[in-house]
Design an enzyme around this catalytic site. Structure first.
Site, PDB file in Angstrom:
ATOM      1  N   GLU A  91      -1.900  10.572  15.182  1.00 42.27           N
ATOM      2  CA  GLU A  91      -0.950  11.653  14.910  1.00 42.27           C
ATOM      3  C   GLU A  91      -1.659  12.856  14.329  1.00 42.27           C
ATOM      4  O   GLU A  91      -2.518  12.718  13.459  1.00 42.27           O
ATOM      5  CB  GLU A  91       0.097  11.198  13.885  1.00 42.27           C
ATOM      6  N   CYS A 104      -3.531  19.258  10.317  1.00 40.84           N
ATOM      7  CA  CYS A 104      -3.638  18.029   9.536  1.00 40.84           C
ATOM      8  C   CYS A 104      -3.973  16.915  10.521  1.00 40.84           C
ATOM      9  O   CYS A 104      -3.174  16.603  11.396  1.00 40.84           O
ATOM     10  CB  CYS A 104      -2.286  17.798   8.843  1.00 40.84           C
ATOM     11  N   CYS A 111      -3.334   2.683   8.660  1.00 37.94           N
ATOM     12  CA  CYS A 111      -4.088   2.812   7.405  1.00 37.94           C
ATOM     13  C   CYS A 111      -4.069   1.472   6.674  1.00 37.94           C
ATOM     14  O   CYS A 111      -3.026   0.829   6.591  1.00 37.94           O
ATOM     15  CB  CYS A 111      -3.455   3.888   6.515  1.00 37.94           C
ATOM     16  N   CYS A 115      -0.100   2.542   0.043  1.00 44.82           N
ATOM     17  CA  CYS A 115       0.648   3.448  -0.834  1.00 44.82           C
ATOM     18  C   CYS A 115       2.140   3.237  -0.566  1.00 44.82           C
ATOM     19  O   CYS A 115       2.582   3.253   0.589  1.00 44.82           O
ATOM     20  CB  CYS A 115       0.234   4.890  -0.579  1.00 44.82           C
ATOM     21  N   CYS A 118       4.455   5.804   1.465  1.00 38.91           N
ATOM     22  CA  CYS A 118       3.924   6.337   2.717  1.00 38.91           C
ATOM     23  C   CYS A 118       4.290   5.438   3.884  1.00 38.91           C
ATOM     24  O   CYS A 118       4.101   4.221   3.829  1.00 38.91           O
ATOM     25  CB  CYS A 118       2.411   6.442   2.604  1.00 38.91           C
ATOM     26  N   SER A 196      -8.924  14.419   1.903  1.00 37.33           N
ATOM     27  CA  SER A 196      -8.086  13.865   0.849  1.00 37.33           C
ATOM     28  C   SER A 196      -8.271  12.353   0.768  1.00 37.33           C
ATOM     29  O   SER A 196      -8.077  11.640   1.750  1.00 37.33           O
ATOM     30  CB  SER A 196      -6.627  14.191   1.174  1.00 37.33           C
ATOM     31  N   SER A 219      -5.801  12.000  -4.257  1.00 36.81           N
ATOM     32  CA  SER A 219      -4.379  11.718  -4.390  1.00 36.81           C
ATOM     33  C   SER A 219      -4.174  10.849  -5.634  1.00 36.81           C
ATOM     34  O   SER A 219      -4.690   9.744  -5.717  1.00 36.81           O
ATOM     35  CB  SER A 219      -3.930  10.999  -3.105  1.00 36.81           C
ATOM     36  N   LEU A 220      -3.443  11.382  -6.596  1.00 39.79           N
ATOM     37  CA  LEU A 220      -3.343  10.725  -7.904  1.00 39.79           C
ATOM     38  C   LEU A 220      -1.951  10.094  -8.096  1.00 39.79           C
ATOM     39  O   LEU A 220      -1.824   8.888  -8.258  1.00 39.79           O
ATOM     40  CB  LEU A 220      -3.627  11.778  -8.977  1.00 39.79           C
ATOM     41  N   CYS A 343       4.423  15.257   4.873  1.00 37.72           N
ATOM     42  CA  CYS A 343       3.579  14.261   4.212  1.00 37.72           C
ATOM     43  C   CYS A 343       4.319  12.961   3.995  1.00 37.72           C
ATOM     44  O   CYS A 343       5.460  12.962   3.521  1.00 37.72           O
ATOM     45  CB  CYS A 343       3.142  14.780   2.850  1.00 37.72           C
TER      46      CYS A 343
HETATM   47  S1  SF4 Z   1      -0.872   7.912   1.691  1.00 32.27           S
HETATM   48 FE1  SF4 Z   1      -2.737   8.044   2.945  1.00 32.27          FE
HETATM   49  S2  SF4 Z   1      -4.076   6.472   2.067  1.00 32.27           S
HETATM   50 FE2  SF4 Z   1      -2.014   5.990   1.341  1.00 32.27          FE
HETATM   51  S3  SF4 Z   1      -1.208   4.533   2.872  1.00 32.27           S
HETATM   52 FE3  SF4 Z   1      -0.577   6.602   3.506  1.00 32.27          FE
HETATM   53  S4  SF4 Z   1      -2.150   7.232   4.969  1.00 32.27           S
HETATM   54 FE4  SF4 Z   1      -2.988   5.513   3.785  1.00 32.27          FE
END
Ligand code: SF4
Length: 353
Positions: A91, A104, A111, A115, A118, A196, A219-220, A343
């Site tokens: 993507e 982007c 992944c 997270c 996400c 990132s 990414s925090l 995002c």
């Molecule tokens: S935010 Fe980024 S690192 Fe975290 S699961 Fe999603 S794609 Fe992966």
């Protein structure tokens, strides 16, 4: 699979061409054709002799991604769903703004990190993308926006913030960025690229040592181990202290005038309180991190996730609190929400065409 020449640097192409008994300038012509002119077949590189074009078409390939669908948002954002030659999803999102464009791109299909906010995480890791697959995402998007063969507009920024954790595909990512920065090609210099990471600590140290490196964003999204363990389980592997020490080491390598970014996804009622803004400022102060800015990313709605966007007043209050404590903070305006391009929304359902 036949070699994908879009994934080779000018020097690597020269080597391949010399092995084929071809002159070096032919390799340069191919590089310019694939990158500067953004051609996606050897047939179109008409400054090459026909016999060479045919030979290349038989032994190599100039394109490995297929655009399966494209969605255009009411705000001009375009979301591309592509497939690799072996059927994995990729993507890429194009985000126009007044003075510059941002693309982007993805570094992995799926992944491996988990997270919690996400959607890509739900896919798991499908595979790392190759150098050529990373470069071709950008070529494909630029061709869609500007037309094939038109010069890449100066001002295009790249962010490795699509699907995947870029630092888990470190070598391919850095090679792709090197190729894209070639002035005979796309000429997108590393200063216009941001990578990132969710916090792959050893790679932050490695990244810091690169001679021509892109910008860094970390990414925090939390200022305590307890909260970060919940939101970003990679924190169980490298704790906040490890991450902040790496960030501090990175800060020491910044050149004059440079800064780096911490991203903080604001999740309504979870990590968006004034106390949490204070805790974030205190965390930065504890490690004496000053050459940083915070990008606040209000969570984008996605049905499959349990989180909801923060109230706009809480976003404003969070930002103001950080600023009153001397921390630069910016709110990222959500783009392309209607086509699930924002995002954390990648891998969501297709959206409206
Ligand atoms: S935010 Fe980024 S690192 Fe975290 S699961 Fe999603 S794609 Fe992966």
């Amino acid at each position: 699979m036949m070699p994908h020449l879009t994934g080779f640097s000018r020097a690597e192409l020269a080597e391949i061409f010399s092995e084929l008994g071809e002159a070096r300038y032919r390799a340069d012509q191919v590089f310019r054709g694939l990158h500067r002119r953004r051609l996606q077949s050897f047939e179109e590189i008409t400054d090459l002799p026909k016999a060479l074009r045919e030979k290349l078409s038989e032994t190599a390939t100039a394109s490995v991604l297929k655009v399966e669908s494209k969605y255009v948002s009411t705000d001009g954002t375009r979301r591309f769903l592509m497939k690799t030659h072996d059927g994995f999803p990729v993507e890429t999102v194009y985000i126009p703004t007044e003075n510059r464009d941002t693309i982007c791109f993805s570094s992995q299909s799926g992944c491996p990190l988990k997270c919690d906010f996400c959607l890509t995480a739900k896919l798991g890791l499908l595979r790392n993308l190759t150098v050529g697959e990373i470069v071709e995402q950008i070529v494909t998007v630029l061709n869609d926006v500007y037309g094939i063969g038109e010069e890449t507009p100066h001002g295009t920024n790249l962010v490795a913030m699509g699907a995947g954790e870029p630092f888990l595909n470190f070598e391919n990512l850095i090679n792709a960025i090197d190729i894209m920065s070639d002035e005979d090609g796309l000429f997108i210099v590393p200063g216009r690229v941001t990578v990132s990471t969710a916090g792959i600590v050893p790679k932050i140290y490695e990244f810091a040592k690169l001679a021509r490196r892109p910008n860094l964003a970390i990414s925090l999204s939390a200022s305590t181990d307890e909260m970060r363990n919940l939101l970003m389980p990679i924190n169980k592997r490298w704790k906040l202290d490890d991450l902040m020490q790496a960030a501090k080491a990175f800060e020491k390598t910044l050149k004059r005038g440079e800064r780096f970014t911490f991203e903080y996804v604001l999740l309504g009622g979870v990590n968006d309180s004034i106390e949490q803004a204070r805790a974030l400022a205190a965390l930065l102060a504890r490690y004496d991190l000053v050459r940083v800015k915070i990008n606040l990313i209000p969570h984008n709605p996605a049905e499959q996730l349990d989180y909801h966007p923060p109230e706009p007043e809480r976003v404003a209050a969070f930002k103001n609190e950080l600023e009153s404590l001397g921390v630069s903070a910016y709110v990222r305006t959500p783009r392309g929400r209607d086509i699930y391009a924002a995002c954390g929304q990648l891998a969501a359902k297709a959206g409206s065409q």
